[in-house]
Scaffold this motif. Structure first.
Motif, PDB file in Angstrom:
ATOM      1  N   ALA A  95       0.820  -1.217   0.000  1.00 19.31           N
ATOM      2  CA  ALA A  95       0.000   0.000   0.000  1.00 19.31           C
ATOM      3  C   ALA A  95       0.852   1.264   0.000  1.00 19.31           C
ATOM      4  O   ALA A  95       0.451   2.282  -0.573  1.00 19.31           O
ATOM      5  N   GLU A  96       2.014   1.223   0.624  1.00 17.85           N
ATOM      6  CA  GLU A  96       2.898   2.394   0.621  1.00 17.85           C
ATOM      7  C   GLU A  96       3.353   2.745  -0.792  1.00 17.85           C
ATOM      8  O   GLU A  96       3.541   3.909  -1.112  1.00 17.85           O
ATOM      9  N   VAL A  97       3.507   1.746  -1.630  1.00 17.12           N
ATOM     10  CA  VAL A  97       3.926   1.973  -3.017  1.00 17.12           C
ATOM     11  C   VAL A  97       2.717   2.175  -3.930  1.00 17.12           C
ATOM     12  O   VAL A  97       2.729   3.043  -4.792  1.00 17.12           O
ATOM     13  N   PHE A  98       1.678   1.390  -3.735  1.00 22.64           N
ATOM     14  CA  PHE A  98       0.572   1.335  -4.685  1.00 22.64           C
ATOM     15  C   PHE A  98      -0.741   1.915  -4.171  1.00 22.64           C
ATOM     16  O   PHE A  98      -1.778   1.765  -4.822  1.00 22.64           O
ATOM     17  N   GLY A  99      -0.737   2.590  -3.046  1.00 23.65           N
ATOM     18  CA  GLY A  99      -1.965   3.111  -2.454  1.00 23.65           C
ATOM     19  C   GLY A  99      -2.775   3.999  -3.382  1.00 23.65           C
ATOM     20  O   GLY A  99      -3.998   3.946  -3.399  1.00 23.65           O
ATOM     21  N   GLU A 100      -2.103   4.812  -4.185  1.00 22.55           N
ATOM     22  CA  GLU A 100      -2.791   5.690  -5.141  1.00 22.55           C
ATOM     23  C   GLU A 100      -2.946   5.042  -6.515  1.00 22.55           C
ATOM     24  O   GLU A 100      -3.870   5.363  -7.252  1.00 22.55           O
ATOM     25  N   ILE A 101      -2.051   4.137  -6.851  1.00 19.79           N
ATOM     26  CA  ILE A 101      -2.053   3.481  -8.165  1.00 19.79           C
ATOM     27  C   ILE A 101      -3.124   2.396  -8.221  1.00 19.79           C
ATOM     28  O   ILE A 101      -3.823   2.250  -9.220  1.00 19.79           O
ATOM     29  N   ARG A 102      -3.230   1.640  -7.161  1.00 26.85           N
ATOM     30  CA  ARG A 102      -4.232   0.613  -6.948  1.00 26.85           C
ATOM     31  C   ARG A 102      -4.376  -0.408  -8.077  1.00 26.85           C
ATOM     32  O   ARG A 102      -5.446  -0.578  -8.671  1.00 26.85           O
ATOM     33  N   PRO A 103      -3.288  -1.150  -8.367  1.00 27.44           N
ATOM     34  CA  PRO A 103      -3.411  -2.235  -9.347  1.00 27.44           C
ATOM     35  C   PRO A 103      -4.266  -3.357  -8.766  1.00 27.44           C
ATOM     36  O   PRO A 103      -4.466  -3.442  -7.546  1.00 27.44           O
ATOM     37  N   VAL A 104      -4.765  -4.222  -9.623  1.00 29.19           N
ATOM     38  CA  VAL A 104      -5.409  -5.427  -9.105  1.00 29.19           C
ATOM     39  C   VAL A 104      -4.315  -6.273  -8.455  1.00 29.19           C
ATOM     40  O   VAL A 104      -3.146  -6.198  -8.847  1.00 29.19           O
ATOM     41  N   THR A 105      -4.685  -7.039  -7.452  1.00 27.91           N
ATOM     42  CA  THR A 105      -3.672  -7.862  -6.789  1.00 27.91           C
ATOM     43  C   THR A 105      -4.286  -9.141  -6.258  1.00 27.91           C
ATOM     44  O   THR A 105      -5.501  -9.232  -6.060  1.00 27.91           O
ATOM     45  N   THR A 106      -3.433 -10.088  -6.057  1.00 24.21           N
ATOM     46  CA  THR A 106      -3.794 -11.348  -5.426  1.00 24.21           C
ATOM     47  C   THR A 106      -2.796 -11.573  -4.303  1.00 24.21           C
ATOM     48  O   THR A 106      -1.601 -11.348  -4.487  1.00 24.21           O
ATOM     49  N   LEU A 107      -3.285 -12.009  -3.156  1.00 28.25           N
ATOM     50  CA  LEU A 107      -2.435 -12.336  -2.019  1.00 28.25           C
ATOM     51  C   LEU A 107      -2.676 -13.791  -1.681  1.00 28.25           C
ATOM     52  O   LEU A 107      -3.833 -14.187  -1.436  1.00 28.25           O
ATOM     53  N   MET A 108      -1.609 -14.593  -1.708  1.00 31.29           N
ATOM     54  CA  MET A 108      -1.781 -16.027  -1.482  1.00 31.29           C
ATOM     55  C   MET A 108      -0.641 -16.596  -0.660  1.00 31.29           C
ATOM     56  O   MET A 108       0.438 -16.012  -0.594  1.00 31.29           O
ATOM     57  N   GLU A 109      -0.890 -17.743  -0.064  1.00 31.67           N
ATOM     58  CA  GLU A 109       0.107 -18.438   0.737  1.00 31.67           C
ATOM     59  C   GLU A 109       0.590 -19.676  -0.009  1.00 31.67           C
ATOM     60  O   GLU A 109      -0.203 -20.385  -0.631  1.00 31.67           O
ATOM     61  N   VAL A 110       1.895 -19.920   0.087  1.00 28.59           N
ATOM     62  CA  VAL A 110       2.505 -21.132  -0.456  1.00 28.59           C
ATOM     63  C   VAL A 110       3.285 -21.822   0.657  1.00 28.59           C
ATOM     64  O   VAL A 110       3.536 -21.232   1.714  1.00 28.59           O
ATOM     65  N   SER A 111       3.708 -23.048   0.413  1.00 29.34           N
ATOM     66  CA  SER A 111       4.414 -23.794   1.457  1.00 29.34           C
ATOM     67  C   SER A 111       5.872 -23.374   1.607  1.00 29.34           C
ATOM     68  O   SER A 111       6.473 -23.605   2.659  1.00 29.34           O
ATOM     69  N   GLY A 112       6.462 -22.767   0.591  1.00 29.71           N
ATOM     70  CA  GLY A 112       7.849 -22.336   0.714  1.00 29.71           C
ATOM     71  C   GLY A 112       8.426 -21.878  -0.604  1.00 29.71           C
ATOM     72  O   GLY A 112       7.793 -22.013  -1.659  1.00 29.71           O
TER      73      GLY A 112
END
Length: 131
Positions: A95-112
């Motif tokens: 958010a510090e970088v993209f707060g105004e730009i607001r690209p679409v994003t995905t946040l996901m977890e992986v095992s490593g």
């Protein structure tokens, strides 16, 4: 024919795996999974999600600049973490970088990741509209 420009970040894994940090084709820049590799080598901010996320974003910003774009051109990011309970630290850096730009994003977890010290990798895609 549309030019294909390869951008290297100097990662020791680029020749081992056979990848580029970023590729620009026409007005599109795609940045692959970017790990928190410190400028001097090794892992940046070991054990600290926010610091690792900031380092990933610095590397991405440089790769996009080297390909002729800026972070303002980013239209998509993917945030990949090994511990989803730390998602807010990753999100804060994003958010510090993209707060105004607001690209679409995905946040996901992986095992490593390849290096067990890496808590995060981030991918980005940019579309240059001024070309």
């Amino acid at each position: 024919m549309v030019e294909r420009r390869l951008v290297s970040s100097g990662s020791y894994l680029e020749p081992v795996i056979g990848f580029s940090r970023a590729v620009r084709v026409g007005n599109t820049i795609v940045v692959g999974g970017t790990a928190p590799i410190a400028a001097e080598g090794g892992t940046a901010a070991v054990g600290y999600m926010y610091g690792q996320a900031r380092r990933c974003l610095e590397i991405i910003a440089q790769a996009i600049a080297d390909a002729g774009g800026s972070m303002a051109d980013v239209t998509r990011t993917r945030i990949i973490v090994t511990d989803i309970s730390l998602w807010e630290d990753a999100a804060r850096a994003h958010a510090e970088v993209f707060g105004e730009i607001r690209p679409v994003t995905t946040l996901m977890e992986v095992s490593g990741f390849v290096d067990p010290d890496w808590l995060i990798e981030i991918e980005a895609e940019a579309l240059l509209t001024g070309d």
